[in-house]
Design a protein around this motif. Structure first.
Motif, mmCIF file in Angstrom:
data_model
loop_
_atom_site.group_PDB
_atom_site.id
_atom_site.type_symbol
_atom_site.label_atom_id
_atom_site.label_comp_id
_atom_site.label_asym_id
_atom_site.label_seq_id
_atom_site.Cartn_x
_atom_site.Cartn_y
_atom_site.Cartn_z
ATOM 1 N N SER A 1 19.016 21.334 56.865
ATOM 2 C CA SER A 1 18.214 20.643 56.180
ATOM 3 C C SER A 1 16.707 20.577 56.480
ATOM 4 N N ASP A 2 15.978 20.706 55.483
ATOM 5 C CA ASP A 2 14.271 20.785 55.557
ATOM 6 C C ASP A 2 13.771 20.197 54.325
ATOM 7 N N GLU A 3 12.619 19.417 54.364
ATOM 8 C CA GLU A 3 12.427 18.640 53.310
ATOM 9 C C GLU A 3 11.853 19.960 52.102
ATOM 10 N N ARG A 4 11.416 20.980 52.857
ATOM 11 C CA ARG A 4 10.807 22.084 51.881
ATOM 12 C C ARG A 4 12.222 22.982 51.320
ATOM 13 N N GLU A 5 12.481 22.708 50.146
ATOM 14 C CA GLU A 5 13.670 23.240 49.983
ATOM 15 C C GLU A 5 13.865 24.863 50.048
ATOM 16 N N THR B 1 12.066 18.158 63.500
ATOM 17 C CA THR B 1 11.231 17.977 62.650
ATOM 18 C C THR B 1 10.096 17.595 63.434
ATOM 19 N N PRO B 2 8.807 17.253 62.563
ATOM 20 C CA PRO B 2 7.606 16.989 63.357
ATOM 21 C C PRO B 2 7.831 15.415 64.174
ATOM 22 N N THR B 3 7.384 15.153 65.084
ATOM 23 C CA THR B 3 7.402 14.163 66.255
ATOM 24 C C THR B 3 7.459 12.704 65.386
ATOM 25 N N SER B 4 6.370 12.602 64.578
ATOM 26 C CA SER B 4 6.377 11.340 63.809
ATOM 27 C C SER B 4 7.751 10.774 63.131
ATOM 28 N N THR B 5 8.629 11.920 62.932
ATOM 29 C CA THR B 5 9.710 11.358 62.313
ATOM 30 C C THR B 5 11.067 11.389 63.081
ATOM 31 N N HIS B 6 11.053 11.706 64.535
ATOM 32 C CA HIS B 6 11.882 11.718 65.208
ATOM 33 C C HIS B 6 12.831 10.459 65.273
ATOM 34 N N SER B 7 12.307 9.290 65.714
ATOM 35 C CA SER B 7 12.847 8.209 66.220
ATOM 36 C C SER B 7 13.644 7.493 64.478
ATOM 37 N N ALA C 1 17.038 29.723 77.982
ATOM 38 C CA ALA C 1 17.218 28.227 77.860
ATOM 39 C C ALA C 1 17.302 27.423 76.964
ATOM 40 N N TYR C 2 16.698 28.036 75.670
ATOM 41 C CA TYR C 2 16.930 27.291 74.502
ATOM 42 C C TYR C 2 18.424 27.466 73.886
ATOM 43 N N TYR C 3 19.167 28.365 74.347
ATOM 44 C CA TYR C 3 20.416 28.614 74.009
ATOM 45 C C TYR C 3 21.274 27.617 75.001
ATOM 46 N N MET D 1 10.961 25.747 65.395
ATOM 47 C CA MET D 1 11.898 25.319 66.415
ATOM 48 C C MET D 1 13.583 24.912 65.700
ATOM 49 N N GLY D 2 13.407 24.528 64.679
ATOM 50 C CA GLY D 2 14.481 24.237 63.799
ATOM 51 C C GLY D 2 15.273 25.677 63.676
ATOM 52 N N PHE E 1 13.886 19.199 76.646
ATOM 53 C CA PHE E 1 13.340 19.671 77.945
ATOM 54 C C PHE E 1 14.004 21.191 78.407
ATOM 55 N N HIS E 2 13.649 22.085 77.665
ATOM 56 C CA HIS E 2 14.392 23.245 77.754
ATOM 57 C C HIS E 2 14.380 23.994 79.214
ATOM 58 N N ARG E 3 13.327 23.834 79.893
ATOM 59 C CA ARG E 3 12.906 24.582 81.088
ATOM 60 C C ARG E 3 13.967 24.058 82.234
ATOM 61 N N CYS F 1 17.603 15.861 70.129
ATOM 62 C CA CYS F 1 16.328 15.834 69.327
ATOM 63 C C CYS F 1 15.203 16.643 70.195
ATOM 64 N N GLU F 2 14.422 17.421 69.595
ATOM 65 C CA GLU F 2 13.282 17.979 70.192
ATOM 66 C C GLU F 2 12.221 16.859 70.841
ATOM 67 N N LYS F 3 11.718 17.281 71.829
ATOM 68 C CA LYS F 3 10.628 16.471 72.596
ATOM 69 C C LYS F 3 9.249 16.235 71.836
ATOM 70 N N PRO F 4 8.715 14.759 71.568
ATOM 71 C CA PRO F 4 9.153 13.731 72.368
ATOM 72 C C PRO F 4 9.843 12.898 71.411
HETATM 73 N N1 LIG Z 1 10.913 22.333 73.218
HETATM 74 C C1 LIG Z 1 9.919 23.446 72.668
HETATM 75 O O1 LIG Z 1 9.611 24.128 73.600
HETATM 76 C C2 LIG Z 1 9.129 23.059 71.465
HETATM 77 C C3 LIG Z 1 8.182 24.034 71.016
HETATM 78 C C4 LIG Z 1 7.656 23.609 69.849
HETATM 79 C C5 LIG Z 1 7.935 22.233 69.288
HETATM 80 N N2 LIG Z 1 8.658 21.589 69.684
HETATM 81 C C6 LIG Z 1 8.873 20.209 69.054
HETATM 82 O O2 LIG Z 1 9.689 20.729 68.026
HETATM 83 C C7 LIG Z 1 9.401 19.697 66.849
HETATM 84 C C8 LIG Z 1 8.905 20.499 65.737
HETATM 85 O O3 LIG Z 1 7.976 21.330 65.904
HETATM 86 P P1 LIG Z 1 7.719 22.865 65.069
HETATM 87 O O4 LIG Z 1 6.548 23.420 65.570
HETATM 88 O O5 LIG Z 1 9.123 23.467 64.681
HETATM 89 O O6 LIG Z 1 7.174 22.276 63.786
HETATM 90 P P2 LIG Z 1 7.145 22.890 62.324
HETATM 91 O O7 LIG Z 1 6.042 22.089 61.401
HETATM 92 O O8 LIG Z 1 7.004 24.369 62.236
HETATM 93 O O9 LIG Z 1 8.678 22.388 61.586
HETATM 94 C C9 LIG Z 1 8.929 21.188 61.385
HETATM 95 C C10 LIG Z 1 9.741 21.425 60.082
HETATM 96 O O10 LIG Z 1 10.336 20.062 59.609
HETATM 97 C C11 LIG Z 1 10.156 20.076 58.348
HETATM 98 N N3 LIG Z 1 10.351 18.588 57.918
HETATM 99 C C12 LIG Z 1 9.150 17.891 58.102
HETATM 100 N N4 LIG Z 1 9.614 16.504 57.785
HETATM 101 C C13 LIG Z 1 10.885 16.546 57.613
HETATM 102 C C14 LIG Z 1 11.888 15.377 57.213
HETATM 103 N N5 LIG Z 1 11.580 14.242 57.230
HETATM 104 N N6 LIG Z 1 13.005 15.893 56.861
HETATM 105 C C15 LIG Z 1 13.420 16.955 56.861
HETATM 106 N N7 LIG Z 1 12.423 18.209 57.077
HETATM 107 C C16 LIG Z 1 11.292 17.895 57.637
HETATM 108 C C17 LIG Z 1 9.120 20.807 57.826
HETATM 109 O O11 LIG Z 1 9.067 21.377 56.574
HETATM 110 C C18 LIG Z 1 9.088 22.121 58.499
HETATM 111 O O12 LIG Z 1 9.935 23.167 58.052
HETATM 112 C C19 LIG Z 1 8.209 18.868 67.415
HETATM 113 O O13 LIG Z 1 8.619 17.856 67.684
HETATM 114 C C20 LIG Z 1 7.622 19.818 68.637
HETATM 115 O O14 LIG Z 1 7.189 18.893 69.582
HETATM 116 C C21 LIG Z 1 9.403 21.861 70.852
#
Ligand SMILES: NC(=O)c1ccc[n+]([C@@H]2O[C@H](COP(=O)([O-])OP(=O)(O)OC[C@H]3O[C@@H](n4cnc5c(N)ncnc54)[C@H](O)[C@@H]3O)[C@@H](O)[C@H]2O)c1
Length: 336
Positions: free
Chosen positions: A21-25, A59-65, A270-272, A1-2, A109-111, A80-83
């Motif tokens: 930014s991504d934690e994976r360089e 980023t993964p949901t656990s990091t959002h807040s 919708a994403y755009y 999604m990023g 919530f792109h829909r 921010c992506e959901k949730p």
């Molecule tokens: N709206 C939608 O249709 C939709 C679809 C898919 C995913 N999502 C949401 O998008 C989010 C990401 O999902 P994804 O599928 O892209 O995951 P993903 O695992 O493919 O990508 C997450 C990226 O975040 C990076 N990352 C992880 N922790 C980080 C941190 N602390 N700082 C910087 N970078 C970090 C990872 O290296 C990875 O490249 C989730 O919350 C998911 O719910 C939404």
């Protein structure tokens, strides 16, 4: 999604993508090089970049807040992506951080930005459907995401069904009761864990209408997302055409049509548009179209669905905050 969001932002004047930014360089570096932006592995560098007005978090949901709070305290607007998080507390903290800093917080919530759903909603809201009797929505993916993703994404309902719970509220109105049923059928990850891959959710709306949601992570034929609302004057069906091309291929073997495979194919507009709407709101200092409270309400419904599953009975939705302690393990992200 990023990557998807970054590519959209890079082609959305007057928005300028300045920092990735991504934690994976290697991920950060190659995306930034492709799109002509600076890169870092520490999201803190994006927050302290003086050129940055707004930050998109995917980023993964656990990091959002925590990331929302860091961005808001740096004075940056946030998409921010959901949730918004894995617990009620994470939702409250994220919303409070944005409110305290006076920055916009929009949720993915792109829909709500898809032209088909928007057109249907406008006519429902104008009263053309009459009184709503039934709602049904289907969300199915071709294949599940990685085990790592599933185990860090919170409950099935908070990660997957949440889109349907939001669209139910948006099209019909508030939900008053919810019952959930799940199954883990497709492979050992689902059969031997508390992560399901199929679900049926039944809802009762405050207006009296009934609704059903069917979800599958393993619909092998492709991606499907469609909705039907039955009313006293009319019925609306949205998303019935799941083809990429309006082409039929006829042969001795029969008639073949292609089918959408991934959500990004179906929802590229919708994403755009959701980011375009966010940028417009930021630039005009106007309210965003999908607020943190919308995200929290959909999350509360997802939490009720999880409770219904555990209690094996319908759960009345009070629309009140639940304490984190009452959320089961399956309803939490790894870090919670
Ligand atoms: N709206 C939608 O249709 C939709 C679809 C898919 C995913 N999502 C949401 O998008 C989010 C990401 O999902 P994804 O599928 O892209 O995951 P993903 O695992 O493919 O990508 C997450 C990226 O975040 C990076 N990352 C992880 N922790 C980080 C941190 N602390 N700082 C910087 N970078 C970090 C990872 O290296 C990875 O490249 C989730 O919350 C998911 O719910 C939404």
């Amino acid at each position: 999604m990023g990557s998807l969001h970054a590519a959209n932002l890079a082609s959305m004047p007057p928005v300028e993508l300045v920092h990735v930014s991504d934690e994976r360089e290697e991920v950060a570096r190659s995306l930034a090089a492709t799109l002509g932006a600076a890169c870092s592995t520490d999201p803190g560098e994006v927050v302290s970049d003086p050129r940055v007005d707004a930050i998109v978090i995917a980023t993964p949901t656990s990091t959002h807040s925590a990331l929302i709070s860091a961005a808001a305290s740096g004075g940056k607007h946030v998409f921010c992506e959901k949730p918004l998080g894995c617990t009620p507390r994470e939702h409250r903290d994220a919303i409070a951080a944005a409110n305290d800093a006076g920055v916009c917080l929009q949720v993915g919530f792109h829909r709500r930005f898809d032209p088909d759903w928007v057109a249907a909603r406008e006519r429902i809201a104008a009263g053309e459907l009459g009184e709503v009797y039934l709602f049904h929505t289907t969300l199915r993916e071709r294949e599940p995401p990685s085990r790592e993703y599933i185990e860090s994404a919170g409950s099935f309902f908070a990660d997957f069904t949440i889109h349907d719970l939001d669209i139910a509220r948006w099209l019909v109105g508030e939900v008053s009761e919810i019952s959930a049923f799940t199954a883990g059928l497709s492979d050992p990850l689902f059969r031997e864990s508390d992560h399901p891959d199929q679900a049926i959710i039944v809802v009762r709306f405050a207006c009296g209408a009934l609704g059903t949601i069917d979800n599958s992570r393993t619909a092998r034929y492709g991606y499907e997302c469609s909705t039907e609302v039955v009313g006293s004057h009319a019925t609306v069906r949205i998303g019935r055409n799941q083809q990429r091309h309006d082409v039929q291929w006829l042969s001795e073997a029969g008639v073949r049509v292609d089918h959408i495979r991934e959500f990004a194919e179906r929802y590229y507009i919708a994403y755009y548009s959701e980011l375009e709407g966010f940028a417009r709101a930021v630039l005009a200092s106007e309210p965003v179209a999908v607020s943190g409270e919308d995200a929290f309400e959909a999350f509360r419904l997802a939490t009720d669905a999880q409770r219904s599953l555990e209690l094996r009975r319908p759960v009345t939705h009070a629309g009140i905050e639940m304490e984190a302690e009452s959320v089961s393990r399956a309803g939490r992200c790894d870090s919670a």
